[in-house]
Design a protein around this motif. Structure first.
Motif: not given
Ligand code: ATP
Ligand code: MG
Length: 276
Positions: A164, A179, A183, A208, A220-221, A239, A241
């Motif tokens: 995380n 974000l 990612i 999300t 999941s962000g 932000i 993830l």
């Protein structure tokens, strides 16, 4: 006549590439074919285990954990290592209460403490102290075991590894962009550049973004400011993830079951140890 359920299970656990639909003329013919395939697969697994030792590689999730850690530290994120046992009050501050879907999945140790089902509560808590020292934007991450009671099959483990990462104090106008950028860098780093982003309504975080590979959720962000933030004395943007390392390995290695990827007494680096 086709392979029996037990034969299919055995060949699958050995990672044998076989046709489960194949028809045999007799039970004897089937038994003969099964025995030969099993023998060859056992040999393959033995060879793979010998290679694993020779290569001096860490198996699957351990190797991935090391590489993600180095990658995120390289991006300037600070790594933390927090307790696996957390208090009920931490879950309550995440609004995970009796009527919450995740509440029923928690492994309780007693009436006040449990095995953490997620990393977010500890990240919130420790970051408050870190933000006294470091200036925003501040990236923080943890990689470590999480636990959830699960009943679903080959994509869920009760003991899995989460990474995380969170970036506190990003510019409001750049939240989504940042974000998505993280990612993209992350997915490229783990070799899964073919993914789609899906907007989800999470039970804990509201809106999300899910990162999906071949129909499987990898991560999941989420974004803040979020109503939860005040429970942790945080006011500002963020932000974050959360991704499952076993899910990543599952997709990287194209395995048939997540059981082969993670903590196990039956597999090592995806290789079956039931070789007698
Ligand atoms: P799912 O809907 O697949 O059960 P989730 O949305 O409940 O997952 P999150 O809380 O978003 O899971 O956790 C972040 C990531 O952790 C997931 O995207 C997934 O990769 C991983 N993960 C969650 N639960 C498990 C589990 N039981 N076994 C393995 N990985 C998991
Ligand atoms: Mg999710």
């Amino acid at each position: 006549m086709q392979f029996t359920k037990n034969q299919i299970q055995r060949l699958s656990e050995l990672g044998c590439d076989f046709d489960a639909e194949h028809s045999f003329a007799s039970a004897d013919a089937r038994e003969l074919a099964f025995k030969e395939m099993e023998r060859r697969s056992v040999e393959k697994n033995r060879a793979a285990l010998r290679d694993l030792r020779k290569a001096k590689d860490a198996p699957f999730v351990s190797a991935l954990s090391e590489s993600i850690s180095a990658f995120l530290r390289g991006l300037g994120f600070l790594e933390v290592s927090t307790p696996i046992i957390i208090s009920k009050s931490f879950l309550l501050r995440m609004t995970i209460e009796d009527d919450h879907a995740l509440f029923k999945q928690v492994f309780w140790l007693d009436d006040k403490s449990c095995l953490r089902p997620m990393l977010a509560p500890n990240l919130y808590d420790i970051s408050k102290r870190l933000l006294n020292v470091y200036e925003a934007p501040l990236g923080v991450f943890e990689i470590g075991p999480c636990f959830r009671r699960e009943s679903q099959g080959n994509k869920h483990l009760e003991s899995f590894t989460m990474v995380n990462f969170v970036e506190w104090g990003v510019l409001e106008s750049q939240k989504t962009e940042r974000l998505k950028e993280l990612i993209s860098l992350f997915m490229e780093h783990v070799g899964l550049s073919e993914y789609s982003l899906e907007e989800e309504d999470s039970v804990v975080y509201g809106d999300t973004i899910d990162v999906v590979v071949d129909g499987v959720e990898i991560a999941s962000g989420a974004f803040g400011p979020h109503p939860l933030d005040s429970n942790w004395d945080y006011a500002g943007t963020w932000i974050g993830l959360g991704a499952g390392l076993e899910r990543i390995v599952l997709m990287q290695e194209n395995l048939d079951s997540i059981q082969k990827t993670g903590r196990s007494l039956l597999y090592l680096g995806g290789i079956s140890l039931k070789l007698k």
